[in-house]
Design a protein around this motif. Structure first.
Motif, PDB file in Angstrom:
ATOM      1  N   TYR A  18       0.837  -1.200   0.000  1.00 27.07           N
ATOM      2  CA  TYR A  18       0.000   0.000   0.000  1.00 27.07           C
ATOM      3  C   TYR A  18       0.876   1.256   0.000  1.00 27.07           C
ATOM      4  O   TYR A  18       0.642   2.192  -0.773  1.00 27.07           O
ATOM      5  CB  TYR A  18      -0.946  -0.023   1.210  1.00 27.07           C
ATOM      6  N   GLN A  22       1.166   4.235  -2.830  1.00 21.23           N
ATOM      7  CA  GLN A  22       0.992   5.668  -2.536  1.00 21.23           C
ATOM      8  C   GLN A  22       2.137   6.488  -3.103  1.00 21.23           C
ATOM      9  O   GLN A  22       1.956   7.634  -3.496  1.00 21.23           O
ATOM     10  CB  GLN A  22       0.979   5.884  -1.022  1.00 21.23           C
ATOM     11  N   ALA A  26       2.468  10.297  -9.877  1.00 15.02           N
ATOM     12  CA  ALA A  26       1.123  10.403 -10.431  1.00 15.02           C
ATOM     13  C   ALA A  26       1.112  10.867 -11.886  1.00 15.02           C
ATOM     14  O   ALA A  26       0.510  11.874 -12.224  1.00 15.02           O
ATOM     15  CB  ALA A  26       0.307  11.345  -9.580  1.00 15.02           C
ATOM     16  N   ILE A  29      -2.886   9.808 -12.888  1.00 18.50           N
ATOM     17  CA  ILE A  29      -3.501   9.910 -11.560  1.00 18.50           C
ATOM     18  C   ILE A  29      -4.716   8.997 -11.401  1.00 18.50           C
ATOM     19  O   ILE A  29      -4.952   8.441 -10.330  1.00 18.50           O
ATOM     20  CB  ILE A  29      -3.841  11.390 -11.198  1.00 18.50           C
ATOM     21  N   VAL A  30      -5.468   8.797 -12.490  1.00 13.86           N
ATOM     22  CA  VAL A  30      -6.682   7.972 -12.386  1.00 13.86           C
ATOM     23  C   VAL A  30      -6.329   6.528 -12.040  1.00 13.86           C
ATOM     24  O   VAL A  30      -6.870   5.945 -11.096  1.00 13.86           O
ATOM     25  CB  VAL A  30      -7.509   8.061 -13.689  1.00 13.86           C
ATOM     26  N   ASN A  31      -5.354   5.950 -12.787  1.00 16.77           N
ATOM     27  CA  ASN A  31      -4.975   4.564 -12.509  1.00 16.77           C
ATOM     28  C   ASN A  31      -4.218   4.418 -11.194  1.00 16.77           C
ATOM     29  O   ASN A  31      -4.370   3.427 -10.485  1.00 16.77           O
ATOM     30  CB  ASN A  31      -4.145   3.993 -13.663  1.00 16.77           C
ATOM     31  N   SER A  33      -4.684   6.279  -8.569  1.00 15.57           N
ATOM     32  CA  SER A  33      -5.720   6.389  -7.538  1.00 15.57           C
ATOM     33  C   SER A  33      -6.444   5.056  -7.346  1.00 15.57           C
ATOM     34  O   SER A  33      -6.650   4.597  -6.230  1.00 15.57           O
ATOM     35  CB  SER A  33      -6.705   7.488  -7.946  1.00 15.57           C
ATOM     36  N   GLU A  34      -6.788   4.423  -8.475  1.00 17.30           N
ATOM     37  CA  GLU A  34      -7.522   3.150  -8.413  1.00 17.30           C
ATOM     38  C   GLU A  34      -6.673   2.066  -7.752  1.00 17.30           C
ATOM     39  O   GLU A  34      -7.153   1.311  -6.900  1.00 17.30           O
ATOM     40  CB  GLU A  34      -7.917   2.740  -9.838  1.00 17.30           C
ATOM     41  N   THR A  36      -4.097   2.504  -5.663  1.00 13.56           N
ATOM     42  CA  THR A  36      -3.891   2.815  -4.237  1.00 13.56           C
ATOM     43  C   THR A  36      -5.110   2.381  -3.429  1.00 13.56           C
ATOM     44  O   THR A  36      -5.000   1.807  -2.358  1.00 13.56           O
ATOM     45  CB  THR A  36      -3.662   4.333  -4.055  1.00 13.56           C
ATOM     46  N   ARG A  37      -6.293   2.689  -3.978  1.00 16.60           N
ATOM     47  CA  ARG A  37      -7.546   2.334  -3.303  1.00 16.60           C
ATOM     48  C   ARG A  37      -7.650   0.823  -3.131  1.00 16.60           C
ATOM     49  O   ARG A  37      -8.032   0.320  -2.075  1.00 16.60           O
ATOM     50  CB  ARG A  37      -8.703   2.859  -4.142  1.00 16.60           C
ATOM     51  N   LEU A  38      -7.270   0.105  -4.173  1.00 16.54           N
ATOM     52  CA  LEU A  38      -7.334  -1.360  -4.134  1.00 16.54           C
ATOM     53  C   LEU A  38      -6.387  -1.915  -3.070  1.00 16.54           C
ATOM     54  O   LEU A  38      -6.759  -2.767  -2.262  1.00 16.54           O
ATOM     55  CB  LEU A  38      -6.974  -1.920  -5.510  1.00 16.54           C
ATOM     56  N   ARG A  40      -5.185  -0.341  -0.481  1.00 17.45           N
ATOM     57  CA  ARG A  40      -5.647   0.041   0.862  1.00 17.45           C
ATOM     58  C   ARG A  40      -6.763  -0.891   1.319  1.00 17.45           C
ATOM     59  O   ARG A  40      -6.767  -1.356   2.444  1.00 17.45           O
ATOM     60  CB  ARG A  40      -6.139   1.499   0.859  1.00 17.45           C
ATOM     61  N   PRO A 126       0.364   1.195   9.439  1.00 19.45           N
ATOM     62  CA  PRO A 126      -0.135   2.411  10.106  1.00 19.45           C
ATOM     63  C   PRO A 126      -1.069   2.116  11.282  1.00 19.45           C
ATOM     64  O   PRO A 126      -1.560   3.044  11.909  1.00 19.45           O
ATOM     65  CB  PRO A 126      -0.909   3.109   8.987  1.00 19.45           C
TER      66      PRO A 126
ATOM     67  N   GLU B  17     -13.400   8.689 -11.845  1.00 22.11           N
ATOM     68  CA  GLU B  17     -12.577   8.256 -10.719  1.00 22.11           C
ATOM     69  C   GLU B  17     -13.091   8.884  -9.409  1.00 22.11           C
ATOM     70  O   GLU B  17     -13.100   8.242  -8.361  1.00 22.11           O
ATOM     71  CB  GLU B  17     -11.104   8.620 -10.956  1.00 22.11           C
ATOM     72  N   VAL B 126      -5.120  11.958  -2.916  1.00 20.32           N
ATOM     73  CA  VAL B 126      -5.494  11.548  -4.273  1.00 20.32           C
ATOM     74  C   VAL B 126      -6.544  12.517  -4.835  1.00 20.32           C
ATOM     75  O   VAL B 126      -6.456  12.962  -5.989  1.00 20.32           O
ATOM     76  CB  VAL B 126      -6.056  10.101  -4.254  1.00 20.32           C
ATOM     77  N   LEU B 130      -6.462  14.831  -8.171  1.00 20.99           N
ATOM     78  CA  LEU B 130      -7.517  14.752  -9.182  1.00 20.99           C
ATOM     79  C   LEU B 130      -8.166  16.115  -9.401  1.00 20.99           C
ATOM     80  O   LEU B 130      -8.424  16.512 -10.540  1.00 20.99           O
ATOM     81  CB  LEU B 130      -8.595  13.748  -8.734  1.00 20.99           C
TER      82      LEU B 130
END
Lengths: 144, 137
Positions: A18, A22, A26, A29-31, A33-34, A36-38, A40, A126, B17, B126, B130
């Protein structure tokens, strides 16, 4: 490596993945972000799964995970859940201060043993994982 | 999971997104609404699982965040990163994104505050990127 150690190692790996996600630059940024979310959600789901497994072990009274002293995952509703969080926050702060003057390195584990119960706090990425059980229980042995 | 789809319009993919981020926040236990509110208090993006007066919530969240920021400044706290309102039935958390935009989350009482706060804190960097890119396009 016993069962609980391997579970913690898995959590550590997911926490590292994770952190690495992070830190990626970037450009897209879209990919990023996706991804990082996954990562996390994989880490948090694994924390919740471990908490759910630990509470089922005979002898363990409570298990929860905290971030900055606030509850992040719990196995069951407990009236002491916020008190645990406060103890975690205070203990970690005190240990970090003492740890830096004694050059212990990053705090990995704290155990408080009372006359009735004991509380183990383990640092994973964390979050802090908390396990409470009666004083006489050997946590290392029940978690192996 | 990386998407193989290449959007021709960057703003469209950023919008999608932002929607995915709000959907993800809604999947956290106890979260009942996730909204992005602009500096005038208008809701620009929202996901919710109950009927909600978007104009009223948007304006209120901006007012509460503004008041909390001013209170923080009065005591020498320079930057407000999050405002948490606790009520009998749950929490409302609001966090600044960029250019006056706020991310607001409404939760039920059973929400795990640390879980929601952790997710918010991790999501904001993030969203900032964006929005910076979104507002530039």
């Amino acid at each position: 490596m016993h069962w609980f150690e391997s579970q913690l190692a898995d959590l550590d790996r997911l926490a590292q993945e994770y952190t690495q996600a992070q830190q990626k630059q970037a450009g897209d940024i879209v990919n990023v972000s996706e991804n990082t979310r996954l990562k996390r959600s994989q880490f948090i789901d694994a924390v919740q799964a471990l908490v759910d497994k630990v509470i089922k072990i005979k002898g363990v009274g409570a298990c929860a995970a905290y971030h900055d002293g606030l509850i992040l995952a719990q196995a069951a509703q407990s009236p002491d859940i916020d008190a645990f969080g406060a103890v975690v926050q205070e203990s970690i702060r005190a240990a970090q201060q003492g740890g830096s003057s004694l050059r212990l390195g990053d705090i990995q584990q704290i155990v408080i043993v009372g006359a009735i119960n004991k509380l183990a706090m383990l640092s994973v990425g964390p979050i802090i994982l908390c396990i409470s059980c009666p004083k006489d229980i050997n946590l290392a042995s029940v978690l192996s | 999971m990386s998407s193989n789809v290449q959007f021709l319009d960057p703003r469209k993919s950023q919008n999608s997104e932002i929607d995915s981020i709000l959907r993800n926040l809604m999947s956290i236990q106890g979260v009942s609404a996730a909204a992005i509110v602009d500096s005038d208090g208008f809701v620009t993006h929202i996901h919710r699982d109950f009927e909600i007066n978007t104009d009223a919530i948007g304006a209120s969240v901006q007012v509460v965040f503004g008041a909390a920021s001013r209170a923080a400044q009065h005591v020498g706290h320079h930057q407000t990163n999050m405002v948490i309102s606790e009520s009998n039935d749950g929490y409302i958390l609001s966090t600044p994104i960029e250019a006056g935009f706020l991310l607001a989350l409404v939760t039920q009482r059973e929400a795990l505050l640390g879980r929601v706060r952790f997710e918010l804190k991790e999501t904001i960097p993030v969203l900032k990127k964006l929005f910076t890119s979104y507002l530039a396009n």
